[in-house]
Every structure is written in structure tokens, then in C-alpha cells.
Design a protein around this motif. Sequence first.
Motif, mmCIF file in Angstrom:
data_model
loop_
_atom_site.group_PDB
_atom_site.id
_atom_site.type_symbol
_atom_site.label_atom_id
_atom_site.label_comp_id
_atom_site.label_asym_id
_atom_site.label_seq_id
_atom_site.Cartn_x
_atom_site.Cartn_y
_atom_site.Cartn_z
ATOM 1 N N THR A 40 4.235 9.853 -4.905
ATOM 2 C CA THR A 40 3.779 11.238 -4.698
ATOM 3 C C THR A 40 4.953 12.184 -4.864
ATOM 4 N N SER A 41 5.324 12.863 -3.805
ATOM 5 C CA SER A 41 6.433 13.816 -3.911
ATOM 6 C C SER A 41 7.785 13.125 -3.932
ATOM 7 N N SER A 42 7.902 11.991 -3.237
ATOM 8 C CA SER A 42 9.176 11.270 -3.191
ATOM 9 C C SER A 42 9.136 10.112 -4.177
ATOM 10 N N PRO A 43 10.301 9.714 -4.709
ATOM 11 C CA PRO A 43 10.333 8.595 -5.665
ATOM 12 C C PRO A 43 10.027 7.272 -4.979
ATOM 13 N N GLN B 62 0.807 -1.221 0.000
ATOM 14 C CA GLN B 62 0.000 0.000 0.000
ATOM 15 C C GLN B 62 0.842 1.275 0.000
ATOM 16 N N TYR B 63 2.079 1.183 -0.381
ATOM 17 C CA TYR B 63 2.908 2.366 -0.565
ATOM 18 C C TYR B 63 3.784 2.144 -1.790
ATOM 19 N N PRO B 64 4.287 3.220 -2.404
ATOM 20 C CA PRO B 64 5.042 3.056 -3.658
ATOM 21 C C PRO B 64 6.377 2.337 -3.448
ATOM 22 N N VAL B 65 6.533 1.199 -4.069
ATOM 23 C CA VAL B 65 7.768 0.430 -3.947
ATOM 24 C C VAL B 65 8.001 -0.326 -5.250
ATOM 25 N N THR B 66 9.264 -0.514 -5.597
ATOM 26 C CA THR B 66 9.667 -1.298 -6.764
ATOM 27 C C THR B 66 10.602 -2.408 -6.303
ATOM 28 N N VAL B 67 10.276 -3.633 -6.672
ATOM 29 C CA VAL B 67 11.120 -4.783 -6.353
ATOM 30 C C VAL B 67 11.731 -5.279 -7.659
ATOM 31 N N VAL B 68 13.049 -5.290 -7.723
ATOM 32 C CA VAL B 68 13.780 -5.806 -8.886
ATOM 33 C C VAL B 68 14.283 -7.203 -8.526
ATOM 34 N N TYR B 69 13.813 -8.178 -9.271
ATOM 35 C CA TYR B 69 14.198 -9.566 -9.028
ATOM 36 C C TYR B 69 15.245 -9.973 -10.062
#
Length: 622
Positions: free
Chosen positions: A409-412, A382-389
Motif C-alpha cells: 500500500t503506502s509503505s514498501p 497476509q501482509y506485503p513481504v518479500t523473502v529472498v532465499y
Amino acid sequence: MLQVIMLIALLCAGAIGYMLLWLVMAACTREDLILLNTDGPKSFLGQPLLFPAKLAHARRFPDIERYNYWYDYFVVGIPVGLRGRIGNLLSIDNLPAHESHREKCWFTIDPAYYLDRGSGDLCLREKLDIFLESLDEDPRSFPYAYLISTPRFLWWQKSAISYWYLYSSSRELTAMIMEINNSFFEKRNVFFRISGDIGLGMNTPPPTETVCLATMKEMSERQAVRFVSSAPTSKIYKGTWTKRIFASPFEKMEGVFTNTFVDPLPSEPNPRGTLQSTLTSVSAEGRVKVNSRLSSWSKPVNPISASWRDVTHIILRWTHVGAISSPRIIKEALRIRFRGMMEYHKRPEVRPGSIPRNQTVVERALERVFREYLSHITSRCQYPVTVVYAPPRSLHFNRLTFQSPVPPTSSPRTEVTVQPLTPRFYTRIAQYRDVREAFPAMAKSHPTSADHLSCFLWVSDMSALDHLLTATAPAIPELKSAFTRDDPQRPLRLTISKGVIAWLRGSNNETFMDSFCYWSQSQQMQREYQKAVIHHLLANKLPVESQAAVMLCYISLTTVVVYLLLHLLAAFVQSWRLGSVLTNSRYLVTPSVGALVYGGWAMLTKYVGKYYLNPFAWGDGL
């Protein structure tokens, strides 16, 4: 029993006859150069060459265990960029699957074997450019390259070291890539710049040029192909690189390697020999420990211009060399081990940047579930996150990126990279009950006597991953509740296999991957997962953890069952006298023959190509 012996003799006679026919085709057919790519370059640095050579090893330290031994070694040199074949003798940079039966060659340089394994339909030049770009090197700085390696014969290829000589636009040797393949089927590709020996400089002789007419594949026209010599400025070149691969069970992963060698492609033969390369292992304290020297026996053979007598001599004298090099190494290693003067180190896991062994069927099945798990928890975040596998590089596919559905939002977005270093990671992590315990345990160092940094997993930001796992921890109970409401009978269908897994583990507690697979994946995925887990747990029960040994036991057991069933069927047929032909033993396929055919078929379909044939490679999951 007589039928079994006759069947085996017939198969052996057929194999020998086929090999003799293939040998005659390779040696006596016209050795024309047939190009594969019609639009490729027509000028190359160096020619295809066959190098009869020897490989010598000498230990200098410690003093209590000094030894020297050598054995024959056969390598082939090809200019990178040349694609095609030379008669039926040598296939160059062509995928074997794309060759018809009449195009098969005695020796093969398969592009899938080099640098990153597999890589689809990429040729050697494309793979070289991709590898250089991954190191932030400009491929245009090395327009010429020459590869020296042990060729493949039949299904056998074991090249301890493959040498990539990289040349500048002025045809001067400026860099090297060494592919180190250890006895555990792991690989490290090492790029390093080289320098000439100041005291052994030389005047660059004028280049020599050889022109031959080549036939284009599926075309009748012939084109001229130019082979040019290099322009060395030194008689000897040197390079140094840090040891980051477990090259020997008697060596720790520390110190450096120094390499001295000559240019193999000058217009004037080097007085030290056409092929000379010495690899020296130096400890962290600067002490020389082991020297390995590759040197040519004689002048190399050019397969394009060689006579059929020379080609026949090469085939008969040097074909077997690659196949028996591994037994010779094993013999020497056992001799050193049993003398007990050297410490024997257990194999550590590979370092980041190395290529681990190929995954087994079990590890491949568990990897699919783990990949789905990463995708699942990221999709529920429920928050912006990217997982690189980033899977182990032996799995043949690129990195996968999973993003949570919440826009930044304001932060990457927070980004975290999860990189398993070895296929063993998947069998290990599948045994943890708590996912928040599993990832830190896998990323923690598991020191061995050979490498104090050995571990199963590399994570770019462990705190970010822990935050993600904590935020998505309720996902599995929610899935379980939903599936129970939708299909109350679903858990009942898993009772038997779950009971077997619990008995083998000695615990009824489900692991986090068990729960995820049971309550979120298809029935087919569940069956594959449970089969893989049972296979792994059975391997753990053996004195040496070996999935290959479990499969051999399974094939042996089913072959015995087939034999007993055929024996009962034969007894039933004869007792009821179902036809005179069936009751005549001369026409009846005996249970022994039927079981032998089944066992051979099972080996071909379930074992060969999926597990390593060499029993010395078993252990640590293999």
C-alpha cells in the motif's frame, strides 16, 4: 576366487593399456593450438606455460613447533580468454562434457572449477567479469588476465591456491585474485589491489611478441594468434588481505595474509625466477606465523613450441605431483598433530562470502523441501513481504525471490534475506520441532576454537522473519486437516518410514519440516525426504558423522545379499541339473564374480561423484 583375480587383472591391464595409449597421444601427436571460439580475441597477454615448481612451508611461531618442509608442485599458466586445446596435452577453458573422446587432453583447465563452482557454460573470462562486478569493480579496468593453477588430470584436481594476475590496459600488473581451497573442500575468492616495491623499481623493457598459427575447431583455415609480454614497473609486488577462511586446522581465523610475488610475464626474465610467490600468515598482534612459498624449479615449458621429448619428460616427471600432494600434506599434518605441540582446531562453518563444500545427496533432498517451505509460508502471508532465499553458493543456482500475494500500500514491502552458509544447515534445521525456535538457533553463533563467529545461517532481519513465521504458524495444522479430509488413508502409508525415523530420533514428535512435507508434498518428495532424514540420522549414530560411511555400509550390505542370493541360485541350478552348460562351472558366473560386478556398479552409480573418496574428509556430515 580365480575368476575374481582374473577379472581384476584384466581390468588393471586394460586401464594401464589405455593410459599408455593416451600418454603416447598426448606426447607424440603434433602440439598444434586449436581454438574453440572462432570469434574470440586473437591477441593475449602471456602464453600457455607449464611450470615445474616446488611449494615450501615454514612455521615461525610458536617457537615450540617450528618446522620446514617442501614438496614438488606442478602448475599451468594460461592467458584468460584463450579457449581451445594444445594437441592432446592441454585443454584450455573448455567444458569436458563438450569434448569428444579424441579431443580429451592429458591436462585440463576446466572453467567450472574456478571462482564460483559450476556456472553452466560460462568461460573463464565471463566468470571473471561476473566476479569483479559482484565486488563493484569494473572489468574493463582489467582487460588482461593470466591464470596459474594446478591442472586436472583424469578426475583429480586439488589446487590449494589458484592465482589470477590482473593487468591494466597498459599491461601493468595492478590487482590479484587468489582462490584459496582448503582441505575441507571450501573456497574463498579474494580480490586485492597490489603495489610495487618502491625500492625495487625497474625500467619497463620493450614488449616482446610471439606469433603462432592456430587451427580453428572444425575448420581448415589457420589464423595468427599474438602473445605479448607484460610491462612490469617493479621487480616485486605486494598485497594484503584479511583471513576469512579456515586454511589449516592449526590456525585460527584471525589476522591477515601478506603476499609478495613477481610478475610471471615480463619480456625479460626476473632474476628472482619466473614464478615466485610468498604467502605469509600474520597474527592479529602482527607476529609472523607461517610462510608458504611457491617457486619455479626452472624455466617454464611452452607446450606449443616444445619438442616431444620435453613434453614426454613433463608428463612422466610431473603428472603424479598433483595426486600425491594431498597425501604429503596429510602426512605432515598428522606428524604435527601427534607431536601435540600445536592446538588442533575443529573446522568452523564458512563465513559469508566463502563457498562451502559441495552438498551431498542428503542435503540436496532436504534443501528442496526447505525451499518449498519458504515459498509456502510466503504465499500464505497476509501482509506485503518479500523473502529472498540465497542458497549456499555451491548449489549452483541464483537467489530466489518469494512474494506474498498482498500488494503493498503506502509503505514498501518488508524484505528479509535468508542465506544458509553451509549445506549442513539443511540437516540441522530439519531436526527442530518448532520453526520459531529453529531459525534463531541456526543464525546464532556456534563459537569454535578457530572462529568465534561460526554459524549456519545469516538473516538480514530476524525480527521481520520472526513476524512472518508467527503469522503463518497455523498453516501446517490447516494443511493436515485438509489432507485428512481429502485422503484419510494418506497418513497410513507413511507409518513404517515415520516409525523408523521416530526410533532413530528417540522421539515420536514430528519436526516442522516433517509436518510440512507429510501434508503438503507429493509422495515422491516424501519418499526422498524420509530417505534423506534416515540417512542423516544413521550417520549421526556413527563415531564420526559421515553420510559417505553410511552409503559404503549400504553398498557392502547389499553386495553381501547379492552374493548370498547368487550362491543360493547356483546351488538350485546345480541341484536340479538345468542343462549341461549351466552345471559346468567353467561357464557358470560364480557368486563371487557376480557380487563383485554388482558392488563395482553400485560404487559407480551410488558413490563415486556423490561422496568424497578421501576418508580423511569424512565427518561433519560428509
